[in-house]
Design a protein around this motif. Structure first.
Motif, PDB file in Angstrom:
ATOM      1  N   PRO A   3      10.198  14.169 -53.814  1.00 56.64           N
ATOM      2  CA  PRO A   3      10.014  12.773 -53.412  1.00 56.64           C
ATOM      3  C   PRO A   3      11.349  12.030 -53.424  1.00 56.64           C
ATOM      4  O   PRO A   3      12.146  12.165 -54.348  1.00 56.64           O
ATOM      5  N   GLY A   4      11.590  11.303 -52.337  1.00 50.72           N
ATOM      6  CA  GLY A   4      12.832  10.558 -52.175  1.00 50.72           C
ATOM      7  C   GLY A   4      13.897  11.299 -51.387  1.00 50.72           C
ATOM      8  O   GLY A   4      14.852  10.694 -50.908  1.00 50.72           O
ATOM      9  N   ASP A   5      13.755  12.629 -51.253  1.00 48.59           N
ATOM     10  CA  ASP A   5      14.726  13.411 -50.483  1.00 48.59           C
ATOM     11  C   ASP A   5      14.642  13.044 -49.004  1.00 48.59           C
ATOM     12  O   ASP A   5      13.558  12.824 -48.467  1.00 48.59           O
ATOM     13  N   ARG A   6      15.778  13.044 -48.377  1.00 50.89           N
ATOM     14  CA  ARG A   6      15.857  12.772 -46.944  1.00 50.89           C
ATOM     15  C   ARG A   6      15.800  14.084 -46.177  1.00 50.89           C
ATOM     16  O   ARG A   6      16.489  15.045 -46.523  1.00 50.89           O
ATOM     17  N   LEU A   7      14.979  14.122 -45.132  1.00 55.07           N
ATOM     18  CA  LEU A   7      14.890  15.302 -44.280  1.00 55.07           C
ATOM     19  C   LEU A   7      15.997  15.287 -43.239  1.00 55.07           C
ATOM     20  O   LEU A   7      16.478  14.219 -42.862  1.00 55.07           O
ATOM     21  N   PRO A   8      16.389  16.462 -42.771  1.00 54.46           N
ATOM     22  CA  PRO A   8      17.372  16.508 -41.682  1.00 54.46           C
ATOM     23  C   PRO A   8      16.793  15.836 -40.428  1.00 54.46           C
ATOM     24  O   PRO A   8      15.565  15.741 -40.284  1.00 54.46           O
ATOM     25  N   PRO A   9      17.651  15.406 -39.517  1.00 50.37           N
ATOM     26  CA  PRO A   9      17.156  14.803 -38.273  1.00 50.37           C
ATOM     27  C   PRO A   9      16.267  15.789 -37.502  1.00 50.37           C
ATOM     28  O   PRO A   9      16.431  17.012 -37.599  1.00 50.37           O
ATOM     29  N   ALA A  10      15.335  15.246 -36.734  1.00 48.78           N
ATOM     30  CA  ALA A  10      14.395  16.073 -35.953  1.00 48.78           C
ATOM     31  C   ALA A  10      15.140  17.034 -35.036  1.00 48.78           C
ATOM     32  O   ALA A  10      14.710  18.173 -34.850  1.00 48.78           O
ATOM     33  N   ARG A  11      16.238  16.595 -34.479  1.00 47.90           N
ATOM     34  CA  ARG A  11      17.016  17.459 -33.586  1.00 47.90           C
ATOM     35  C   ARG A  11      17.516  18.695 -34.331  1.00 47.90           C
ATOM     36  O   ARG A  11      17.451  19.813 -33.834  1.00 47.90           O
ATOM     37  N   ASP A  12      17.999  18.516 -35.564  1.00 47.94           N
ATOM     38  CA  ASP A  12      18.469  19.649 -36.369  1.00 47.94           C
ATOM     39  C   ASP A  12      17.315  20.572 -36.747  1.00 47.94           C
ATOM     40  O   ASP A  12      17.445  21.798 -36.714  1.00 47.94           O
ATOM     41  N   LEU A  13      16.176  19.981 -37.121  1.00 47.96           N
ATOM     42  CA  LEU A  13      15.008  20.789 -37.461  1.00 47.96           C
ATOM     43  C   LEU A  13      14.529  21.587 -36.253  1.00 47.96           C
ATOM     44  O   LEU A  13      14.168  22.758 -36.377  1.00 47.96           O
ATOM     45  N   SER A  14      14.545  20.961 -35.080  1.00 51.22           N
ATOM     46  CA  SER A  14      14.077  21.654 -33.877  1.00 51.22           C
ATOM     47  C   SER A  14      14.979  22.841 -33.550  1.00 51.22           C
ATOM     48  O   SER A  14      14.493  23.902 -33.153  1.00 51.22           O
ATOM     49  N   GLN A  15      16.279  22.672 -33.724  1.00 50.24           N
ATOM     50  CA  GLN A  15      17.203  23.778 -33.471  1.00 50.24           C
ATOM     51  C   GLN A  15      16.988  24.906 -34.478  1.00 50.24           C
ATOM     52  O   GLN A  15      16.990  26.083 -34.121  1.00 50.24           O
ATOM     53  N   ALA A  16      16.783  24.549 -35.736  1.00 50.49           N
ATOM     54  CA  ALA A  16      16.582  25.559 -36.775  1.00 50.49           C
ATOM     55  C   ALA A  16      15.282  26.338 -36.562  1.00 50.49           C
ATOM     56  O   ALA A  16      15.219  27.531 -36.844  1.00 50.49           O
ATOM     57  N   LEU A  17      14.258  25.651 -36.052  1.00 51.34           N
ATOM     58  CA  LEU A  17      12.954  26.283 -35.862  1.00 51.34           C
ATOM     59  C   LEU A  17      12.784  26.893 -34.473  1.00 51.34           C
ATOM     60  O   LEU A  17      11.825  27.627 -34.235  1.00 51.34           O
ATOM     61  N   GLY A  18      13.666  26.534 -33.567  1.00 50.96           N
ATOM     62  CA  GLY A  18      13.567  27.059 -32.210  1.00 50.96           C
ATOM     63  C   GLY A  18      12.442  26.442 -31.402  1.00 50.96           C
ATOM     64  O   GLY A  18      11.839  27.111 -30.564  1.00 50.96           O
ATOM     65  N   VAL A  19      12.142  25.172 -31.680  1.00 57.11           N
ATOM     66  CA  VAL A  19      11.107  24.463 -30.928  1.00 57.11           C
ATOM     67  C   VAL A  19      11.687  23.153 -30.396  1.00 57.11           C
ATOM     68  O   VAL A  19      12.764  22.720 -30.799  1.00 57.11           O
ATOM     69  N   ASN A  20      10.952  22.507 -29.508  1.00 59.59           N
ATOM     70  CA  ASN A  20      11.370  21.251 -28.912  1.00 59.59           C
ATOM     71  C   ASN A  20      11.391  20.142 -29.967  1.00 59.59           C
ATOM     72  O   ASN A  20      10.547  20.115 -30.868  1.00 59.59           O
ATOM     73  N   ALA A  21      12.322  19.217 -29.840  1.00 59.79           N
ATOM     74  CA  ALA A  21      12.427  18.101 -30.783  1.00 59.79           C
ATOM     75  C   ALA A  21      11.156  17.254 -30.794  1.00 59.79           C
ATOM     76  O   ALA A  21      10.755  16.735 -31.836  1.00 59.79           O
ATOM     77  N   ASN A  22      10.491  17.105 -29.641  1.00 56.77           N
ATOM     78  CA  ASN A  22       9.243  16.342 -29.596  1.00 56.77           C
ATOM     79  C   ASN A  22       8.141  17.021 -30.413  1.00 56.77           C
ATOM     80  O   ASN A  22       7.298  16.349 -30.989  1.00 56.77           O
ATOM     81  N   THR A  23       8.158  18.333 -30.462  1.00 54.98           N
ATOM     82  CA  THR A  23       7.198  19.078 -31.275  1.00 54.98           C
ATOM     83  C   THR A  23       7.425  18.769 -32.751  1.00 54.98           C
ATOM     84  O   THR A  23       6.483  18.526 -33.511  1.00 54.98           O
ATOM     85  N   VAL A  24       8.690  18.766 -33.158  1.00 52.28           N
ATOM     86  CA  VAL A  24       9.033  18.432 -34.542  1.00 52.28           C
ATOM     87  C   VAL A  24       8.618  16.996 -34.851  1.00 52.28           C
ATOM     88  O   VAL A  24       8.010  16.727 -35.894  1.00 52.28           O
ATOM     89  N   LEU A  25       8.916  16.071 -33.952  1.00 52.48           N
ATOM     90  CA  LEU A  25       8.554  14.669 -34.169  1.00 52.48           C
ATOM     91  C   LEU A  25       7.044  14.499 -34.313  1.00 52.48           C
ATOM     92  O   LEU A  25       6.584  13.722 -35.151  1.00 52.48           O
ATOM     93  N   ARG A  26       6.281  15.243 -33.529  1.00 53.15           N
ATOM     94  CA  ARG A  26       4.821  15.162 -33.635  1.00 53.15           C
ATOM     95  C   ARG A  26       4.356  15.648 -35.011  1.00 53.15           C
ATOM     96  O   ARG A  26       3.490  15.049 -35.637  1.00 53.15           O
ATOM     97  N   GLY A  27       4.948  16.721 -35.498  1.00 48.69           N
ATOM     98  CA  GLY A  27       4.625  17.212 -36.837  1.00 48.69           C
ATOM     99  C   GLY A  27       5.022  16.219 -37.915  1.00 48.69           C
ATOM    100  O   GLY A  27       4.271  15.988 -38.876  1.00 48.69           O
ATOM    101  N   LEU A  28       6.197  15.615 -37.760  1.00 52.11           N
ATOM    102  CA  LEU A  28       6.661  14.614 -38.732  1.00 52.11           C
ATOM    103  C   LEU A  28       5.743  13.398 -38.741  1.00 52.11           C
ATOM    104  O   LEU A  28       5.421  12.859 -39.812  1.00 52.11           O
ATOM    105  N   ARG A  29       5.308  12.949 -37.567  1.00 48.35           N
ATOM    106  CA  ARG A  29       4.397  11.793 -37.488  1.00 48.35           C
ATOM    107  C   ARG A  29       3.064  12.105 -38.167  1.00 48.35           C
ATOM    108  O   ARG A  29       2.487  11.241 -38.837  1.00 48.35           O
ATOM    109  N   ALA A  30       2.572  13.333 -37.993  1.00 44.50           N
ATOM    110  CA  ALA A  30       1.323  13.713 -38.660  1.00 44.50           C
ATOM    111  C   ALA A  30       1.482  13.633 -40.178  1.00 44.50           C
ATOM    112  O   ALA A  30       0.588  13.129 -40.878  1.00 44.50           O
ATOM    113  N   LEU A  31       2.622  14.088 -40.683  1.00 44.50           N
ATOM    114  CA  LEU A  31       2.878  14.024 -42.128  1.00 44.50           C
ATOM    115  C   LEU A  31       3.046  12.582 -42.592  1.00 44.50           C
ATOM    116  O   LEU A  31       2.637  12.232 -43.700  1.00 44.50           O
TER     117      LEU A  31
END
Length: 115
Positions: free
Chosen positions: A32-60
């Motif tokens: 709790p309190g930790d900052r997540l990497p930007p969606a663009r960085d997460l998308s590159q690390a996971l090999g998915v589109n940034a919008n896909t990551v953003l949708r997952g982040l919004r759900a959380l």
């Protein structure tokens, strides 16, 4: 934060992204309190589109696991470590019930019947 997606998983990618982040929180990689990497960085690390990551982040965010703050980015919400474990367990319960032919409404009625 080391996130991985399971190529054998049939769930939509945004759900897999959300689960990977929940898992990272539950396993203590994020607190709790930790900052997540930007969606663009997460998308590159996971090999998915940034919008896909953003949708997952919004759900959380909608589940109360993450907080979006202007100027601070996305952070792990207080109590998210316990909440994410509970949400995973509830998801497993819903999936098990569906395999047995029960709906979410059936589960709710079962829970209401518990003293």
């Amino acid at each position: 934060m080391l996130l991985r997606l399971d190529v054998a998983d049939n769930r939509p990618l945004h759900e897999q992204v959300a689960s990977a982040i929940r898992r990272a929180i539950a396993e203590g990689e994020c607190h709790p309190g930790d900052r997540l990497p930007p969606a663009r960085d997460l998308s590159q690390a996971l090999g998915v589109n940034a919008n896909t990551v953003l949708r997952g982040l919004r759900a959380l965010r909608d589940e109360g696991v993450l907080e979006f703050r202007r100027g601070r980015g996305v952070t792990v919400a207080d109590g998210a470590d316990q909440r994410s474990v509970l949400l995973d367990r509830v998801g497993d319960l819903v999936a098990d019930a569906a395999r047995l032919g029960y709906s979410k409404t059936d589960l709710i009625e079962m829970i209401r019947g518990i003293p």
